[in-house]
Design an enzyme around this catalytic site. Structure first.
Site, short mmCIF file in Angstrom:
data_model
loop_
_atom_site.label_atom_id
_atom_site.label_comp_id
_atom_site.label_asym_id
_atom_site.label_seq_id
_atom_site.Cartn_x
_atom_site.Cartn_y
_atom_site.Cartn_z
N THR A 143 0.83 -1.21 0.00
CA THR A 143 0.00 0.00 0.00
C THR A 143 0.86 1.26 0.00
O THR A 143 2.00 1.24 0.48
CB THR A 143 -0.90 0.00 1.25
OG1 THR A 143 -1.48 1.28 1.43
CG2 THR A 143 -0.13 -0.33 2.53
N ASP A 144 0.28 2.35 -0.48
CA ASP A 144 0.99 3.65 -0.43
C ASP A 144 1.24 4.10 1.00
O ASP A 144 2.11 4.94 1.26
CB ASP A 144 0.19 4.73 -1.19
CG ASP A 144 -1.19 5.02 -0.60
OD1 ASP A 144 -1.65 4.25 0.26
OD2 ASP A 144 -1.81 6.01 -1.02
N GLU A 145 0.47 3.54 1.95
CA GLU A 145 0.59 3.99 3.34
C GLU A 145 1.96 3.69 3.94
O GLU A 145 2.31 4.27 4.96
CB GLU A 145 -0.49 3.33 4.21
CG GLU A 145 -1.88 3.77 3.86
CD GLU A 145 -2.85 3.66 5.02
OE1 GLU A 145 -2.41 3.50 6.17
OE2 GLU A 145 -4.06 3.72 4.76
N TYR A 168 -1.68 -0.69 11.11
CA TYR A 168 -1.90 -1.34 9.82
C TYR A 168 -0.72 -1.09 8.88
O TYR A 168 -0.12 -2.03 8.35
CB TYR A 168 -3.21 -0.85 9.17
CG TYR A 168 -3.27 -1.11 7.67
CD1 TYR A 168 -3.42 -2.40 7.18
CD2 TYR A 168 -3.17 -0.06 6.76
CE1 TYR A 168 -3.46 -2.64 5.80
CE2 TYR A 168 -3.21 -0.28 5.39
CZ TYR A 168 -3.35 -1.58 4.92
OH TYR A 168 -3.38 -1.80 3.56
N LYS A 196 2.18 -3.59 7.21
CA LYS A 196 2.40 -3.75 5.75
C LYS A 196 3.85 -3.43 5.40
O LYS A 196 4.45 -4.09 4.54
CB LYS A 196 1.44 -2.85 4.96
CG LYS A 196 -0.03 -3.19 5.08
CD LYS A 196 -0.41 -4.54 4.50
CE LYS A 196 -0.34 -4.58 3.00
NZ LYS A 196 -0.85 -5.90 2.48
#
Ligand code: NAD
Ligand code: DAU
Length: 333
Positions: A123-125, A150, A154
């Site tokens: 994810t971009d997060e 979260y 990741k």
């Protein structure tokens, strides 16, 4: 080719499998899903005869090893994850178990059973956020700075994949996409939650002042990108985005318009504990492979609203007691 897709009963996974069966019916697909609250086997009802479906947990070493031993996969696409940021503040343990230990289990098995290619859906997060007025776009080579349980889980999974595949024959692809939206998304995420509220003539809860920015990509564009990388990408990390970050308030104003409703349907609620301000990605690497997101936000929102209107029962089944208790924890209404 023999392809394993984990998490295929979830939002992106079920869209991905539908797309794969349409575009490459010649391949052989196995799916693994634990069916958490976010997974729904009925998302695959129309295609279940064409799949080898295994209800299993990616952290279960024995079951996963038996599967890898029997099936001799060419490609593994790992989408199974705990995915909702708000839930990760309530209990981070399942995030670390599935996202970190589950991914580690799969990548070790992929090496042991000579899988050719492992695609980790990230994810971009993982890059962390940017200031609201920043015009920087994160590149694949940037350092990771995740902020919530979260995104930390990741990022840990990405780093473990990179480390464990190093020096082996396994080809590793990591995709980092921005926020997806579209059919089959569990109504705890902003867009389906807002549609659900508007269909029931209720207000949409907006965290903080609503100025946080996201770059919404229609799920089928992301799925096309994953398919392209899975088949033709050189091993490495790839950002995937629509390319136009907008504030939550701007997004919701567009959505309200499509329901003929005004801003009185927005209610400001307590902010997220840690709320990333802005995500934005440099997508020149995947563009150099000929990919660009085709579906505009306007078209995508229309398709999404139409799908949920035509599938009201999808939203209704989700609203059980546990779902309502969860919402109570998150929102102070
Ligand atoms: P989702 O929450 O809708 O679905 C996750 C699926 O994984 C569910 O079917 C669930 O049952 C399954 N699962 C969870 N734990 C499992 C386990 N231990 N074993 C087997 N299956 C398990 O998620 P999504 O939105 O479809 O996201 C898919 C992937 O894409 C995730 O890795 C997520 O981090 C990533 N991602 C999502 C977005 C987004 O906007 N939705 C954006 C970028 C990246
Ligand atoms: O950026 C990619 C990520 O996008 C994925 O990796 C995650 O799995 C996915 O959940 C998503 O994370 P976000 O936290 O950005 O998505 P969410 O839909 O939960 O929230 C979008 C924005 O809307 C965010 O700024 C928080 C805000 N929000 C969300 C909800 C659910 C609200 O204002 N009100 C809400 O009720």
């Amino acid at each position: 080719m023999k392809i394993l897709v984990t998490g295929a009963c979830g939002f992106i996974g079920s869209n991905f499998i539908h797309y794969l069966l349409d575009s490459h019916p010649e391949d052989n697909y196995t799916i693994v899903d634990k069916l958490t609250y976010a997974g729904d086997i009925h998302n695959l009802d129309d295609i279940k005869e064409k799949l080898d479906i295994r209800i299993a947990d990616i952290t279960d070493e024995k079951t996963m090893e038996e599967l890898f031993y029997k099936k001799d996969f060419d490609i593994v696409v790992n989408m199974a994850a705990e995915t909702h940021v708000d839930r990760s503040f309530i209990d981070e343990e399942p995030f670390f178990r599935t996202n970190v230990l589950g991914t580690t289990n799969l990548i070790k098995l992929a090496k042991k059973y000579h899988v050719r290619r492992f695609v980790q859906i990230s994810t971009d997060e993982v890059y962390g956020d940017l200031a609201l007025d920043s015009d920087y776009r994160y590149k694949e080579t940037d350092r990771l700075a995740p902020s919530n349980p979260y995104s930390i889980s990741k990022a840990m999974a990405d780093l473990l994949c990179l480390s464990l595949s190093k020096g082996s024959e396994l080809e590793l692809i990591i995709t980092r996409s921005t926020n997806n939206y579209g059919p089959y998304q569990y109504p705890e995420k902003l867009i389906p939650l807002a549609i659900d509220r508007l269909l029931s003539d209720k207000k949409i809860p907006v965290y903080g002042d609503g100025r946080n920015m996201r770059d919404w990509i229609y799920v089928l564009d992301n799925v096309r990108a994953i398919d392209l990388l899975m088949r033709k990408g050189t091993p490495g990390i790839y950002n995937i985005a629509y390319g136009h970050p907008i504030s939550n308030l701007e997004l919701l104003t567009d959505l309200l318009r499509s329901f003929d409703k005004d801003e009185s349907y927005i209610t400001f609620v307590k902010d997220r504990k840690v709320h990333d301000l802005r995500y934005a990605l440099d997508v020149s690497k995947i563009e150099s492979l000929g990919f660009d997101a085709k579906i505009t936000l306007k078209e995508g929102l229309k398709k999404t609203v139409d799908w949920y209107k035509a599938h009201r029962s999808y939203l209704e089944v989700k609203k059980d007691r546990a779902y309502n208790d969860y919402l109570k924890k998150v929102y102070e209404e």
